[in-house]
Scaffold this motif. Structure first.
Motif, PDB file in Angstrom:
ATOM      1  N   LYS A  37      85.284  97.800  41.382  1.00 18.86           N
ATOM      2  CA  LYS A  37      85.933  96.895  42.278  1.00 18.86           C
ATOM      3  C   LYS A  37      85.455  97.429  43.176  1.00 18.86           C
ATOM      4  N   GLY A  38      85.743  96.200  44.504  1.00 14.68           N
ATOM      5  CA  GLY A  38      85.166  96.127  45.758  1.00 14.68           C
ATOM      6  C   GLY A  38      83.350  96.497  45.895  1.00 14.68           C
ATOM      7  N   ARG A  39      83.315  96.692  47.465  1.00 13.92           N
ATOM      8  CA  ARG A  39      82.204  96.582  47.216  1.00 13.92           C
ATOM      9  C   ARG A  39      81.295  97.057  47.714  1.00 13.92           C
ATOM     10  N   LYS A  40      81.846  98.668  46.776  1.00 12.84           N
ATOM     11  CA  LYS A  40      80.868  99.447  46.656  1.00 12.84           C
ATOM     12  C   LYS A  40      80.947 100.244  45.215  1.00 12.84           C
ATOM     13  N   GLY A  41      81.233  98.981  44.576  1.00  8.76           N
ATOM     14  CA  GLY A  41      81.364  99.426  42.988  1.00  8.76           C
ATOM     15  C   GLY A  41      82.542 100.413  42.685  1.00  8.76           C
ATOM     16  N   GLU A 317      86.675  82.807  58.280  1.00  7.24           N
ATOM     17  CA  GLU A 317      85.973  83.926  57.509  1.00  7.24           C
ATOM     18  C   GLU A 317      85.708  85.142  59.061  1.00  7.24           C
TER      19      GLU A 317
END
Length: 339
Positions: A37-41, A317
């Motif tokens: 999950k998320g940008r950090k995986g 954005e």
């Protein structure tokens, strides 16, 4: 009764907890594999797995049940009275459906046969339905095709979002599954076959589905705003080229002469956001996809295929969600060129 429970997301936790609280013996829980999950995986356990562990129930994770011999044999060895499936995310093979002594039971968030498939809650909002509900069914090999056991209905409120309906149907599912298990144990349910001629299907929602087509009627777009909360959100492009999400909107009738022009969506910006095969349908026709503010610069409107959409809350954005009046205070009124 002795139960094997299968589920994955938050919605399924409601059924799991209700079955546990009702005193049924949950022999094992089966859930989808944990995912990054998320940008950090970062790998996270599924909501159902977390709930099962907190209740002290054994859990198995599986990527593809029909190919997972160890998992299937484990279920068989437990000899459950019922297998209960809620938003598991996989179709069970016949050999698993044949395992329970009484029945394999599915908890589905629609009034079947309407909205079979992966996204029935969002679809109810998108279609402007006045009611939805929970259906429990005796599972068959097809996609949500089994005979109906119990159906419980609820009314959709004005302004209902997919998020609010998820919560309501999750709560309703608790009583629906307990009622179903009690009646199955007593032999008091006569399953009702679904009417195939009334069946409809929903698919897996993708991020691109949230992109707004301003050629559609305002009422359809407003439902899209509510139907795609909290994900993927209804999204479009401002005349200055920035993308934005709409969190709250309304359909209004207002004369254009009373409004100030902010410009219109640029075709070249749409081409950046959409695949080529989608672009033509989404390019606004004459008089559509034009942005306006009220004369006091407190209200934001966009023209559509029929009527105006009043954008009440939005998120540009790189910024936080804000009311339209706050957005307009920082927006340069002009010809729509990038600034």
């Amino acid at each position: 009764m002795k139960i094997v429970f299968m589920g994955t997301p938050d919605f399924a936790v409601e059924s799991l907890e209700a079955i546990h609280e009702a005193g049924h013996e949950i022999l094992m829980v089966v859930s989808q594999e944990d995912k990054a999950k998320g940008r950090k995986g970062i790998i996270e356990k599924t909501p159902v797995k977390k709930a099962a562990e907190s209740l002290g129930i054994p859990v198995l994770s599986t990527k593809r049940l029909r190919e997972d011999r160890d998992c299937i044999e484990r279920i068989r060895s437990l000899a459950p009275d019922c297998i209960v499936v809620t938003a598991f995310g996989q179709i069970l093979p016949k050999e698993v459906l044949d395992i329970p002594r009484i029945a394999p039971v599915n908890v589905h968030a629609s009034l079947l046969p309407r909205y079979r498939g992966a996204s029935p809650i969002q679809q109810a909002v998108l279609m402007g339905d006045k009611e939805s509900g929970i259906t429990t069914m005796r599972m068959a090999e097809g996609l949500d095709t089994g005979d109906i056991l119990v159906q419980d209905k609820l009314n959709l409120e004005p302004g209902e979002t997919a998020e609010s309906l998820f919560l309501k149907l999750g709560t309703l599912s608790r009583s629906s599954i307990i009622k179903t298990l009690e009646e199955l144990e007593k032999g008091g349910i006569s399953p009702i076959p679904q009417k195939e001629e009334e069946a409809s299907y929903t698919g897996i929602i993708k991020k691109k589905d949230g992109f707004i087509n301003w050629n559609l009627e305002a009422i359809v777009i407003e439902r899209k705003v509510r139907g795609y909360i909290p994900w993927p959100n209804a999204i479009s492009i401002l005349p200055n080229g920035k993308s934005f999400k709409i969190w709250k909107a309304d359909v209004v009738e207002e004369k254009r002469e009373a409004l100030l022009s902010l410009g219109k969506i640029q075709t070249e910006d749409i081409e950046k956001y959409l695949a080529e095969k989608m672009q033509e349908a989404y390019i606004p026709e004459e008089g559509r996809g034009e942005f306006f503010s009220s004369k006091d610069k407190k209200e934001l409107f966009v023209t559509t295929g029929k009527g105006l959409l009043k954008v009440e809350d939005l998120q540009v954005e790189g910024k936080n969600r804000m009311p339209a009046a706050e957005f307009l205070r920082g927006y340069v009124v002009g010809d729509g060129k990038k600034r």
